[in-house]
Design an enzyme around this catalytic site. Structure first.
Site, PDB file in Angstrom:
ATOM      1  N   GLY A  42      -6.551  -6.418 -14.724  1.00 12.19           N
ATOM      2  CA  GLY A  42      -4.914  -6.613 -14.086  1.00 12.19           C
ATOM      3  C   GLY A  42      -5.395  -7.348 -12.664  1.00 12.19           C
ATOM      4  N   GLY A  44      -2.333  -7.857  -9.606  1.00 14.00           N
ATOM      5  CA  GLY A  44      -1.817  -7.233  -8.655  1.00 14.00           C
ATOM      6  C   GLY A  44      -1.520  -8.172  -7.541  1.00 14.00           C
ATOM      7  NE  ARG A  45       3.113  -5.724  -4.499  1.00 10.97           N
ATOM      8  CZ  ARG A  45       3.408  -4.593  -4.125  1.00 10.97           C
ATOM      9  NH1 ARG A  45       4.113  -4.808  -3.278  1.00 10.97           N
ATOM     10  NH2 ARG A  45       3.212  -3.679  -4.591  1.00 10.97           N
ATOM     11  CG  PHE A  46      -3.005  -5.151  -2.560  1.00  8.84           C
ATOM     12  CD1 PHE A  46      -2.055  -5.074  -1.373  1.00  8.84           C
ATOM     13  CD2 PHE A  46      -2.655  -3.807  -3.757  1.00  8.84           C
ATOM     14  CE1 PHE A  46      -1.030  -4.357  -1.223  1.00  8.84           C
ATOM     15  CE2 PHE A  46      -1.277  -3.060  -3.025  1.00  8.84           C
ATOM     16  CZ  PHE A  46      -0.255  -2.931  -2.334  1.00  8.84           C
ATOM     17  CG  ASP A 156       3.068   0.247  -3.165  1.00 12.46           C
ATOM     18  OD1 ASP A 156       4.403   0.008  -4.324  1.00 12.46           O
ATOM     19  OD2 ASP A 156       2.484  -1.001  -4.462  1.00 12.46           O
TER      20      ASP A 156
END
Ligand code: ATP
Length: 320
Positions: A42, A44-46, A156
């Site tokens: 997947g 994500g933001r990172f 988070d």
């Protein structure tokens, strides 16, 4: 934060940097070439998460290239890796090492096999009975209590970062948020979907429509407790607080101390009280995780319905 440097030589040249940290961090360095990268799980933001082989199946979180250009961010990343290696708890994902040599910055952890709570609650629309919900919440409070005792703030905590593996909770992604910048674009602050409702009022009030100079939000143990409150709400209601409301409205309401109404939530007073304590506007009035654990342990267990067609279950509950 104690700055950590990896590239100092073993025989000195540590300057202002703690030599011990530099050496012990090296023990966790995994050369990127040693990983056999497999499919992407997947994004994500990172950065991206991949399945990989490294003495068995692992998850590799490959950080975005933005980090490479920013010396300060690189240092923050290394400091966070130094934090990760302190974590050993059955409800936290197992940190196995990190690739710390540009151009590859990555965090290697155990591969979680179950689904995230987000998938269970929001994608599959599964309903948990209150006893199971409480067991899940207890495990989260245990993992979080451990993290805080180690001086690590999650920053988070949300259902996307909590896996459920055969009933066992595994928390991931702790401490990484400060490695990323808030996403500002021409139109202003970009808010990832479903992220705002985890932000405590004191953080919400720091959000700026335009890019401020110091953009790291003042996360704290109490802001993690607020986020946990939202996880507890999702477990109970099967949806996010402030569902379908625009970001501006959520920021305004939470920043002024307003909360999602619990009028339609059919559950006991004790259960709702926990939620309200976690969402307390005043930082010091939110409980810490050990206190929350006690509150969960005190919740009355709901008795299982007895069915004459299930004599085993009946005799078991009779024993209890
Ligand atoms: P965000 O970056 O906004 O937090 P996210 O949580 O979806 O969003 P990532 O944490 O980067 O982004 O995760 C990307 C995907 O990889 C998600 O589907 C996540 O469930 C999965 N994932 C992350 N860590 C692991 C792990 N240790 N084992 C298995 N899957 C993982």
């Amino acid at each position: 934060r104690t700055p950590v440097r990896l590239d100092s030589t073993e025989d000195g040249d540590s300057g202002n940097w703690p030599r011990q940290n530099s050496l012990s961090l090296k023990e966790w360095d995994i050369p990127y070439g040693d990983l056999k990268m497999l499919e992407k799980i997947g994004q994500g933001r990172f950065g991206t998460v991949h399945r990989a082989m490294w003495h068995g199946s692992v998850a590799v979180k490959l950080l975005k290239e933005d980090y490479l250009a920013d010396e300060q961010m690189l240092e923050v990343f290394k400091a966070e890796v130094a934090n990760f290696k302190k974590t050993r708890h059955e409800n936290l994902v197992l940190f196995m090492g990190a690739c710390m040599n540009p151009p590859y910055l990555a965090i290697v952890t155990s591969l979680c096999k179950g689904n995230t709570l987000y998938t269970h609650i929001h994608s599959r629309r599964e309903k948990f009975v209150i006893n199971k919900t409480t067991l899940i919440a207890q495990q989260i409070t245990q993992g979080m209590g451990y993290l805080h005792a180690r001086g690590i703030i999650h920053k988070d905590l949300r259902t996307k970062n909590i896996f459920l593996e055969n009933g066992k909770v595994i928390i991931t992604d702790f401490g990484l948020f400060s490695s990323t910048k808030l996403l500002y674009c021409d139109k202003g602050l970009g808010v990832p979907l479903g992220w705002l409702c985890y932000l405590a009022p004191e953080l919400m009030r720091c959000l700026m429509p335009c890019k401020p100079t110091g953009e790291i939000l003042p996360f704290s143990a109490a802001s993690d407790v607020y986020s946990f409150g939202t996880v507890w709400y999702e477990l109970l209601c099967g949806e996010f607080p402030f569902k379908s409301q625009p970001p501006e409205s959520i920021i305004w309401q939470v920043g002024r101390g307003m909360k999602q109404t619990l009028a339609n939530l059919q559950t006991s007073r004790d259960v709702k009280d926990i939620l309200m304590l976690c969402w307390h506007y005043t930082v010091d009035d939110r409980p810490d995780f050990p206190k929350l654990l006690t509150l969960f342990e005190r919740l009355p267990k709901k008795r299982l319905a007895r069915s004459p067609s299930h004599p085993i279950q009946l005799s078991r509950s009779a024993e209890a």
